[in-house]
Scaffold this active site. Sequence first.
Site, PDB file in Angstrom:
ATOM      1  N   CYS A 112       0.817  -1.230   0.000  1.00  0.00           N
ATOM      2  CA  CYS A 112       0.000   0.000   0.000  1.00  0.00           C
ATOM      3  C   CYS A 112       0.846   1.274   0.000  1.00  0.00           C
ATOM      4  CB  CYS A 112      -0.937   0.011   1.203  1.00  0.00           C
ATOM      5  SG  CYS A 112      -2.027  -1.397   1.224  1.00  0.00           S
ATOM      6  N   HIS A 248      -3.448   7.113   3.567  1.00  0.00           N
ATOM      7  CA  HIS A 248      -3.827   5.828   2.963  1.00  0.00           C
ATOM      8  C   HIS A 248      -5.257   5.498   3.396  1.00  0.00           C
ATOM      9  CE1 HIS A 248      -3.902   1.820   1.582  1.00  0.00           C
ATOM     10  NE2 HIS A 248      -3.719   1.243   2.754  1.00  0.00           N
ATOM     11  N   ASN A 278     -10.092  -0.092   0.032  1.00  0.00           N
ATOM     12  CA  ASN A 278      -8.633  -0.012   0.112  1.00  0.00           C
ATOM     13  C   ASN A 278      -8.053  -0.433  -1.249  1.00  0.00           C
ATOM     14  OD1 ASN A 278      -5.915  -0.375   0.560  1.00  0.00           O
ATOM     15  ND2 ASN A 278      -6.148  -1.525   2.457  1.00  0.00           N
TER      16      ASN A 278
HETATM   17  O1  UT7 Z   1      -3.800  -1.447   3.758  1.00  0.00           O
HETATM   18  C1  UT7 Z   1      -2.921  -2.166   4.551  1.00  0.00           C
HETATM   19  C2  UT7 Z   1      -3.288  -2.187   5.922  1.00  0.00           C
HETATM   20  N1  UT7 Z   1      -4.537  -2.874   6.208  1.00  0.00           N
HETATM   21  C3  UT7 Z   1      -5.259  -2.359   7.158  1.00  0.00           C
HETATM   22  O2  UT7 Z   1      -4.944  -1.304   7.621  1.00  0.00           O
HETATM   23  C4  UT7 Z   1      -6.411  -3.152   7.733  1.00  0.00           C
HETATM   24  C5  UT7 Z   1      -6.340  -3.050   9.223  1.00  0.00           C
HETATM   25  N2  UT7 Z   1      -7.394  -3.761   9.939  1.00  0.00           N
HETATM   26  C6  UT7 Z   1      -8.689  -3.378   9.905  1.00  0.00           C
HETATM   27  O3  UT7 Z   1      -9.056  -2.470   9.197  1.00  0.00           O
HETATM   28  C7  UT7 Z   1      -9.670  -4.091  10.813  1.00  0.00           C
HETATM   29  O4  UT7 Z   1      -8.960  -4.867  11.738  1.00  0.00           O
HETATM   30  C8  UT7 Z   1     -10.687  -4.990  10.030  1.00  0.00           C
HETATM   31  C9  UT7 Z   1     -11.672  -4.129   9.270  1.00  0.00           C
HETATM   32  C10 UT7 Z   1      -9.951  -5.915   9.078  1.00  0.00           C
HETATM   33  C11 UT7 Z   1     -11.482  -5.853  11.002  1.00  0.00           C
HETATM   34  O5  UT7 Z   1     -12.166  -5.014  11.945  1.00  0.00           O
HETATM   35  P1  UT7 Z   1     -12.135  -5.349  13.485  1.00  0.00           P
HETATM   36  O6  UT7 Z   1     -12.978  -4.361  14.170  1.00  0.00           O
HETATM   37  O7  UT7 Z   1     -10.695  -5.470  13.871  1.00  0.00           O
HETATM   38  O8  UT7 Z   1     -12.889  -6.733  13.523  1.00  0.00           O
HETATM   39  P2  UT7 Z   1     -12.352  -8.159  14.028  1.00  0.00           P
HETATM   40  O9  UT7 Z   1     -11.345  -8.704  13.075  1.00  0.00           O
HETATM   41  O10 UT7 Z   1     -11.978  -8.048  15.481  1.00  0.00           O
HETATM   42  O11 UT7 Z   1     -13.656  -9.045  13.921  1.00  0.00           O
HETATM   43  C12 UT7 Z   1     -14.800  -8.797  14.757  1.00  0.00           C
HETATM   44  C13 UT7 Z   1     -15.874  -9.786  14.415  1.00  0.00           C
HETATM   45  C14 UT7 Z   1     -15.401 -11.233  14.367  1.00  0.00           C
HETATM   46  O12 UT7 Z   1     -16.454 -12.045  14.878  1.00  0.00           O
HETATM   47  P3  UT7 Z   1     -16.404 -12.579  16.380  1.00  0.00           P
HETATM   48  O13 UT7 Z   1     -15.148 -13.380  16.503  1.00  0.00           O
HETATM   49  O14 UT7 Z   1     -16.384 -11.355  17.270  1.00  0.00           O
HETATM   50  O15 UT7 Z   1     -17.659 -13.365  16.508  1.00  0.00           O
HETATM   51  C15 UT7 Z   1     -15.239 -11.512  12.912  1.00  0.00           C
HETATM   52  O16 UT7 Z   1     -15.394 -12.879  12.586  1.00  0.00           O
HETATM   53  O17 UT7 Z   1     -16.386  -9.514  13.086  1.00  0.00           O
HETATM   54  C16 UT7 Z   1     -16.371 -10.706  12.313  1.00  0.00           C
HETATM   55  N3  UT7 Z   1     -16.145 -10.335  10.926  1.00  0.00           N
HETATM   56  C17 UT7 Z   1     -17.149 -10.026  10.089  1.00  0.00           C
HETATM   57  N4  UT7 Z   1     -18.482  -9.971  10.259  1.00  0.00           N
HETATM   58  C18 UT7 Z   1     -19.231  -9.596   9.211  1.00  0.00           C
HETATM   59  C19 UT7 Z   1     -14.968 -10.215  10.263  1.00  0.00           C
HETATM   60  N5  UT7 Z   1     -15.196  -9.833   8.985  1.00  0.00           N
HETATM   61  C20 UT7 Z   1     -16.549  -9.693   8.861  1.00  0.00           C
HETATM   62  C21 UT7 Z   1     -17.387  -9.319   7.804  1.00  0.00           C
HETATM   63  N6  UT7 Z   1     -18.709  -9.266   8.011  1.00  0.00           N
HETATM   64  N7  UT7 Z   1     -16.907  -8.979   6.587  1.00  0.00           N
END
Ligand code: UT7
Length: 321
Positions: A112, A248, A278
């Site tokens: 990125c 970004h 992204n």
């Molecule tokens: O460009 C390079 C750099 N990349 C980034 O900067 C990305 C950085 N990370 C992020 O933006 C965030 O961590 C994410 C958007 C990827 C994830 O958000 P989060 O608030 O950290 O969510 P999480 O991974 O802690 O997941 C929370 C819950 C989980 O369920 P449980 O375990 O709490 O039951 C996931 O399974 O959300 C669930 N989940 C989803 N639910 C519905 C994960 N993806 C999805 C989805 N739809 N697409």
Amino acid sequence: MFSRIVGTGSHLPSRCVSNADLEKMVDTSDEWIRTRTGIKTRYLLGDDESNLDLAEGAVRNAMEMAGVGPDEVDLIIVGTTTPEQVFPNMGCLLQQRLDIHDCPAFSLEAACTGFVYALSVADMFIKTGGAKCAVVVGSETLSSIVDWTDRQTCVLFGDGAGAVVLKPSEEPGILSTHLSADGKYGDLLYVSSGVSKGFEGSESNRDYVQMRGNDVFKVAVRTLGKIAQIALDHNDMSTDELTWLVPHQANIRIIQAAAKKLSMPMEKVIQTVQDHGNTSAASVPLALDTGVRDGRIKRGDTLLLEAFGGGFTWGSALIKY
Ligand code: UT7
């Protein structure tokens, strides 16, 4: 001597995909995607489009704004992790498309941060007299390396390209660039497949983007805050002197947290993640071009561009536009 941005451009593929469209593909919801990421739509390659088409479109727009023809361009650098083919490199393919000849043309890979890396390299060419008219592009088709059955990643990414044309100027342009990386974070965000491993893998064992989202999030916020401060300190400037932050565009919550660390009000932050998702190396130049073309970014404004991505790589550019 400074290098100065004399034109910006961008190009998006034809297929606009909404969160509602993704609800039909994986177990997700518009509400989850909007609240956790800020993303509402992203653009994905259509059947007859390629990364090279996106890059070409963005560069043509930037060259048109700059009033620059193919004969003037003497350097092409493309930041991309999803190159069209193994070689010729994306720079050479683009050179051929644009009827530009006999100048250095190459691509570099910094996920990125690819555009910011490319911009920094081009800035050094121009400042040292090695180039008089540089085309710098961030162009990606992350859709080709995302697992469309994995809801944790597929909702995040989009395809697109952004570009700038740089020329030498005695008036301030790019004031500073700062690049860095730390490979110790390699296992938080990666695609393990590679050209050197051959192409024999079937579709079922081909690898896709793997990400430990929470961990990436924390390092991204910390690092973006730190590099913004380094850029300001280097130029003996305060946040008040910035007209626009052009970060970004990975997640609106990362953008908000980084802006807060910098005490930058969100009204002074260019935000496009809601429309584009992204787009990796394309995200910063796409946001820049959006701000320029809708009239928010004006000549004389002070801009802080910053990016963070797989590697991890990160970088900034402080610019008098
Ligand atoms: O460009 C390079 C750099 N990349 C980034 O900067 C990305 C950085 N990370 C992020 O933006 C965030 O961590 C994410 C958007 C990827 C994830 O958000 P989060 O608030 O950290 O969510 P999480 O991974 O802690 O997941 C929370 C819950 C989980 O369920 P449980 O375990 O709490 O039951 C996931 O399974 O959300 C669930 N989940 C989803 N639910 C519905 C994960 N993806 C999805 C989805 N739809 N697409």
